[in-house]
Scaffold this active site. Structure first.
Site, PDB file in Angstrom:
ATOM      1  N   GLY A   1       0.741  -1.337  -0.210  1.00  0.00           N
ATOM      2  CA  GLY A   1       0.180  -0.128   0.125  1.00  0.00           C
ATOM      3  C   GLY A   1       0.826   1.387  -0.155  1.00  0.00           C
ATOM      4  N   ALA A   2       1.903   1.414  -0.913  1.00  0.00           N
ATOM      5  CA  ALA A   2       2.555   2.351  -0.853  1.00  0.00           C
ATOM      6  C   ALA A   2       2.261   3.435  -2.053  1.00  0.00           C
ATOM      7  CB  ALA A   2       4.122   2.122  -0.843  1.00  0.00           C
TER       8      ALA A   2
ATOM      9  N   GLY B   1       0.717   8.565   0.701  1.00  0.00           N
ATOM     10  CA  GLY B   1       1.049   8.636   1.918  1.00  0.00           C
ATOM     11  C   GLY B   1       2.545   8.369   2.505  1.00  0.00           C
ATOM     12  N   ILE B   2       2.434   7.696   3.747  1.00  0.00           N
ATOM     13  CA  ILE B   2       3.769   7.444   4.499  1.00  0.00           C
ATOM     14  C   ILE B   2       4.503   6.234   3.837  1.00  0.00           C
ATOM     15  CG2 ILE B   2       3.503   8.613   6.775  1.00  0.00           C
ATOM     16  CD1 ILE B   2       2.938   5.654   7.789  1.00  0.00           C
ATOM     17  N   GLY B   3       3.616   5.440   3.213  1.00  0.00           N
ATOM     18  CA  GLY B   3       4.363   4.398   2.324  1.00  0.00           C
ATOM     19  C   GLY B   3       5.319   4.619   1.146  1.00  0.00           C
TER      20      GLY B   3
ATOM     21  N   SER C   1      -0.599   1.968  15.253  1.00  0.00           N
ATOM     22  CA  SER C   1      -1.211   3.354  15.597  1.00  0.00           C
ATOM     23  C   SER C   1      -1.249   3.598  17.125  1.00  0.00           C
ATOM     24  CB  SER C   1      -2.504   3.470  14.861  1.00  0.00           C
ATOM     25  OG  SER C   1      -3.174   4.578  15.460  1.00  0.00           O
TER      26      SER C   1
ATOM     27  N   TYR D   1     -11.009   0.473  13.667  1.00  0.00           N
ATOM     28  CA  TYR D   1      -9.642   0.894  13.477  1.00  0.00           C
ATOM     29  C   TYR D   1      -8.901   0.627  14.629  1.00  0.00           C
ATOM     30  CZ  TYR D   1      -5.609   3.564  11.997  1.00  0.00           C
ATOM     31  OH  TYR D   1      -4.479   3.920  11.652  1.00  0.00           O
TER      32      TYR D   1
HETATM   33  N1  LIG Z   1      -1.441   9.004   8.769  1.00  0.00           N
HETATM   34  C1  LIG Z   1      -1.590   8.925  10.080  1.00  0.00           C
HETATM   35  O1  LIG Z   1      -1.523   9.689  10.983  1.00  0.00           O
HETATM   36  C2  LIG Z   1      -1.407   7.365  10.431  1.00  0.00           C
HETATM   37  C3  LIG Z   1      -1.437   7.211  11.996  1.00  0.00           C
HETATM   38  C4  LIG Z   1      -1.232   6.135  12.408  1.00  0.00           C
HETATM   39  C5  LIG Z   1      -1.143   4.825  11.575  1.00  0.00           C
HETATM   40  N2  LIG Z   1      -1.117   5.171  10.107  1.00  0.00           N
HETATM   41  C6  LIG Z   1      -0.905   3.866   9.443  1.00  0.00           C
HETATM   42  O2  LIG Z   1      -0.226   4.317   8.364  1.00  0.00           O
HETATM   43  C7  LIG Z   1      -0.426   3.426   7.202  1.00  0.00           C
HETATM   44  C8  LIG Z   1      -0.388   4.364   6.116  1.00  0.00           C
HETATM   45  O3  LIG Z   1      -1.265   5.274   6.043  1.00  0.00           O
HETATM   46  P1  LIG Z   1      -1.213   6.713   5.454  1.00  0.00           P
HETATM   47  O4  LIG Z   1      -1.441   7.549   6.492  1.00  0.00           O
HETATM   48  O5  LIG Z   1      -0.066   6.759   4.613  1.00  0.00           O
HETATM   49  O6  LIG Z   1      -2.567   6.720   4.407  1.00  0.00           O
HETATM   50  P2  LIG Z   1      -2.753   6.624   3.009  1.00  0.00           P
HETATM   51  O7  LIG Z   1      -2.300   7.987   2.458  1.00  0.00           O
HETATM   52  O8  LIG Z   1      -4.382   6.624   3.118  1.00  0.00           O
HETATM   53  O9  LIG Z   1      -2.185   5.318   2.407  1.00  0.00           O
HETATM   54  C9  LIG Z   1      -2.812   4.105   2.558  1.00  0.00           C
HETATM   55  C10 LIG Z   1      -2.316   3.234   1.641  1.00  0.00           C
HETATM   56  O10 LIG Z   1      -2.873   1.888   1.835  1.00  0.00           O
HETATM   57  C11 LIG Z   1      -3.293   1.325   0.661  1.00  0.00           C
HETATM   58  N3  LIG Z   1      -4.122   0.524   0.814  1.00  0.00           N
HETATM   59  C12 LIG Z   1      -5.543   0.541   1.423  1.00  0.00           C
HETATM   60  N4  LIG Z   1      -6.223  -0.318   1.250  1.00  0.00           N
HETATM   61  C13 LIG Z   1      -5.445  -1.439   0.679  1.00  0.00           C
HETATM   62  C14 LIG Z   1      -5.538  -2.811   0.025  1.00  0.00           C
HETATM   63  N5  LIG Z   1      -6.739  -3.392   0.498  1.00  0.00           N
HETATM   64  N6  LIG Z   1      -4.558  -3.287  -0.590  1.00  0.00           N
HETATM   65  C15 LIG Z   1      -3.461  -2.497  -0.781  1.00  0.00           C
HETATM   66  N7  LIG Z   1      -3.141  -1.558  -0.538  1.00  0.00           N
HETATM   67  C16 LIG Z   1      -4.128  -0.691   0.433  1.00  0.00           C
HETATM   68  C17 LIG Z   1      -3.808   2.472  -0.264  1.00  0.00           C
HETATM   69  O11 LIG Z   1      -3.753   2.368  -1.564  1.00  0.00           O
HETATM   70  P3  LIG Z   1      -4.868   2.926  -2.616  1.00  0.00           P
HETATM   71  O12 LIG Z   1      -3.907   4.089  -3.271  1.00  0.00           O
HETATM   72  O13 LIG Z   1      -5.133   1.922  -3.554  1.00  0.00           O
HETATM   73  O14 LIG Z   1      -5.921   3.353  -1.831  1.00  0.00           O
HETATM   74  C18 LIG Z   1      -2.589   3.571   0.361  1.00  0.00           C
HETATM   75  O15 LIG Z   1      -1.379   3.362  -0.566  1.00  0.00           O
HETATM   76  C19 LIG Z   1      -1.696   2.767   7.441  1.00  0.00           C
HETATM   77  O16 LIG Z   1      -1.315   1.382   8.210  1.00  0.00           O
HETATM   78  C20 LIG Z   1      -2.322   3.591   8.689  1.00  0.00           C
HETATM   79  O17 LIG Z   1      -3.126   2.865   9.522  1.00  0.00           O
HETATM   80  C21 LIG Z   1      -1.317   6.288   9.733  1.00  0.00           C
END
Ligand SMILES: NC(=O)c1ccc[n+]([C@@H]2O[C@H](COP(=O)([O-])OP(=O)(O)OC[C@H]3O[C@@H](n4cnc5c(N)ncnc54)[C@H](OP(=O)(O)O)[C@@H]3O)[C@@H](O)[C@H]2O)c1
Length: 283
Positions: free
Chosen positions: A21-22, A25-27, A138, A164
């Protein structure tokens, strides 16, 4: 190490990292920095076209493979087809506070994306993993409530945020039990949880908590949010570490090994959770 940043990454030539899932976002930032340091990075994404667009500007050796981590058939197909060795697996893909929905296998989509899918993916890929499994947690795991008889939210009323929180508590307990099993097997592979604090990404797009992205002192940019993942993937941290920002409440700052909640450190619950999850996913 204080105020650690990505310019302190070691040279990673010869290291293969799979990150889920990169596409944003952070990925995506994590993938970019690992590739810049010389790693071979495999982006495991559900939307392959979007992933190719995302990596177009990345440096180094980055490729895309299809994986919908919420769909257990897709997870099995990915693991079956994956060629070669993996030094680091980063379970990053996640969704937050989304409306209730079911996967093709009938599982809750949010729990499947954040927990069931990463569980199955990790267990299937484990024979190929030589270094680390980094799973993204998280701070919201601290509010999580697990019902081991209803991990899939069939009898409890669906509440997007509660789901969540529970999924992220499950992730931390999964990491604990994975490390115990690795140690028992005499493996040198490490299982680590990294969390970004609160980072400005698209994650909260569906949630009433979306306003949080506009509160400057509570939130950091995604570049800082990626640092704990990079630290966990490359620095000398012990197995079962919980890596997150060093600032107040772990919301912002630079990577530091901290402690998860007490509930997330219960080995008996972690074992029972593993068994219940293996039964649900057929792992
Ligand atoms: N941002 C924060 O403050 C925060 C805080 C705590 C934890 N986290 C964790 O950090 C991680 C990354 O989140 P983010 O903040 O970077 O959010 P994000 O920008 O929404 O990125 C999420 C990524 O996950 C992918 N994804 C979602 N469902 C998927 C699936 N079924 N199969 C494959 N890929 C999938 C998305 O792909 P698509 O482009 O296809 O949607 C996107 O690349 C998550 O595990 C999140 O829970 C984030």
């Amino acid at each position: 190490m204080k105020n650690w940043t990505a310019d302190r990454l070691p040279i990673l030539t010869g290291t293969t990292v799979v990150i889920t899932g990169a596409t944003g976002g952070i990925g995506l930032i994590t993938a970019r920095e690992l590739a810049r340091a010389g790693a071979t990075v495999v982006l495991a994404a559900r939307d392959v076209d979007k992933a190719h667009r995302a990596i177009a500007s990345l440096p180094g050796d980055v490729t895309v493979r299809r994986l919908d981590v919420a769909d257990l058939d897709s997870v099995r197909a990915f693991a079956d087809a994956y060629p070669g060795r993996i030094d680091v697996l980063i379970n990053n893909a996640g969704v937050m506070d989304i409306p209730a929905a079911r996967t093709p296998q009938g599982l809750d989509v949010q729990t499947a994306t954040n927990y069931f899918g990463p569980f199955l993916l990790t267990t299937l890929l484990l024979p190929r993993i030589t270094g680390r499994v980094v799973t993204v947690g998280s701070q919201l795991h601290r509010f999580g409530r697990l019902d081991l008889d209803d991990l899939d939210w069939r009898t409890r009323r669906y509440n997007g945020l509660a789901v969540y929180e529970a999924s992220k508590l499950a992730v931390v307990l999964f990491s604990l039990e994975l490390q115990r099993r690795l140690d028992e097997a005499g493996s040198t592979v490490r299982s680590i949880v990294a969390h970004p604090g609160i980072a400005r990404t698209g994650l909260v797009a569906h949630s009433p908590l979306g306003f949080i992205n506009r509160v400057p002192f509570l939130v950091q940019d995604a570049e800082h949010g990626a640092l704990p993942l990079l630290y966990a993937a490359t620095q000398d941290v012990p197995g079962n570490a919980y890596v997150g920002p060093d600032g107040l409440f772990g919301f912002t700052g630079y990577p530091l090994v901290r402690k998860p909640s007490r509930a997330a450190q219960d080995p008996a619950v972690a074992r029972r959770l593993w068994q219940a999850t293996a039964a649900l996913t057929g792992a």
